[in-house]
Design an enzyme around this catalytic site. Structure first.
Site, short mmCIF file in Angstrom:
data_model
loop_
_atom_site.label_atom_id
_atom_site.label_comp_id
_atom_site.label_asym_id
_atom_site.label_seq_id
_atom_site.Cartn_x
_atom_site.Cartn_y
_atom_site.Cartn_z
N HIS A 1 -3.59 10.24 -0.98
CA HIS A 1 -4.02 9.35 -2.06
C HIS A 1 -5.54 9.32 -2.14
CE1 HIS A 1 0.03 8.18 -2.45
NE2 HIS A 1 0.00 6.96 -1.94
N CYS B 1 0.27 1.87 1.96
CA CYS B 1 -0.60 3.03 2.23
C CYS B 1 -1.96 2.91 1.54
CB CYS B 1 0.10 4.32 1.83
SG CYS B 1 0.79 4.31 0.16
#
Length: 345
Positions: free
Chosen positions: A247, A133
């Site tokens: 994130h 990711c």
């Protein structure tokens, strides 16, 4: 458009559930959805397109029995290692969201906006790997900058949400927040993370490697090089923060010697790149944040500034929803691009 029988391995997990939503959002051409999970979860239901679909048990024969043509794997590396071959043998293309196949030289590692041409290599193994990711959102910003000036080195610090550790990570943060407010934090269990996560940041994600970087950090190094087909020097520090989802990354890019960075050119290159959006107005407190990116399919970039001491260095901040952009959405985009490229099948 032809429709396909599509399996989701790990359908009851956080990414599996998100895959169901993203497949619908993108109008993926599905003839039949086949949710798969362990025997423990078989018989439960997942929601797709306003309907409940029964989860089937993952077995070596389930792909052939259900005539699966596209299989999304998101149940962990050991599951992919054991069961992906059965999907391939049944004639399906596997889009794997785990780390198991990423660095296999025969398996393409793809971010469709960055290296779509690599999808054509799928036939050698029958598998297309979905990157980590943190790597995905970073290379989405790096690709246009490499095309602009040529990247020599990248230094990145991540601020990774607890959902990167799955449902247990999110549950642990919420539980610790409740315990904090109830003055019971000393009694709070620590299962998903080695340390308390509420009111804390943990500068370790995954296990230590021989070079003292962590496995998560080395994923970003090696995957970036494989996706961009370039031996860019990358140094990463990966940190877990008490944010539920999305994130963030602080990125410093060093370009080739002799480059003189023009921030306007950098901003323009990023703004023109597919699925990247610039939010960069410091005077008015506008910049990327997790609350902006959550539940979106965009990688947001801001705080763009030229280095004070070196003309060939630029700094910026980027944020993306790692459950979508960093997992489910990237996998679905791979599937759609695969269908487009294999339209004669």
């Amino acid at each position: 458009m032809r429709k396909f029988n599509v399996a989701i391995v790990g359908a009851t997990g956080a990414v599996g559930e998100e895959l169901c939503r993203v497949l619908k959002d993108y109008n993926f051409p599905i003839n039949k959805l086949v949710p798969l999970a362990s025997a423990r979860s078989a018989g439960s239901k997942v929601e797709f397109d306003g309907k409940e679909v029964t989860v089937l048990e993952l077995t070596p024969t389930c792909f052939e029995e259900n005539e699966v043509e596209i299989a999304f794997f998101s149940a962990g590396g050991s599951i992919s290692a054991e069961y992906a071959k059965y999907a391939v043998d049944a004639g399906a293309v596997v889009i794997d969201n785990t780390s198991h196949f990423r660095m296999d030289p025969k398996t393409p590692l793809v971010v469709p906006e960055v290296n779509p041409e690599d999808i054509s290599l799928w036939k050698e193994t029958g598998i297309i790997a979905n990157p980590n990711c943190s790597t995905i959102q970073m290379v989405l910003a790096l690709k246009p900058l490499d095309e602009l000036y040529g990247i020599k080195r990248v230094d990145v610090s991540t601020y990774q949400a607890v959902s990167g550790a799955g449902k247990t990570g999110m549950e642990e943060l919420v539980r610790q927040m409740q315990d904090l407010l109830s003055f019971k934090l000393d009694e709070s269990e620590k299962k998903a993370f080695a340390h308390q996560i509420v009111n804390n940041v943990i500068p370790q994600i995954d296990v230590q490697q021989p070079n003292d970087f962590t496995k998560e950090e080395m994923k970003m190094v090696l995957e970036t090089q494989k996706i961009l087909h370039k031996e860019i020097a990358v140094a990463a520090t990966c940190v877990r923060v008490p944010v539920l989802r999305s994130h963030s990354e602080s990125i410093t890019v060093t370009f080739e010697e002799g480059t003189s960075v023009d921030v306007a050119e950098v901003r323009d290159a990023l703004e023109r790149f597919e699925n990247v959006e610039v939010i960069d107005d410091l005077a008015n407190n506008a910049y990327p944040m997790p609350i902006i990116s959550t539940d979106t399919d965009i990688t947001y970039v801001g705080r763009i500034r030229k280095d004070v001491y070196a003309d060939n260095i630029v700094h910026f901040f980027n944020v993306a929803d790692q459950v979508r952009v960093g997992a489910a959405t990237n996998a679905v985009r791979i599937g759609l691009k695969w269908i487009e490229m294999e339209s004669d099948i």
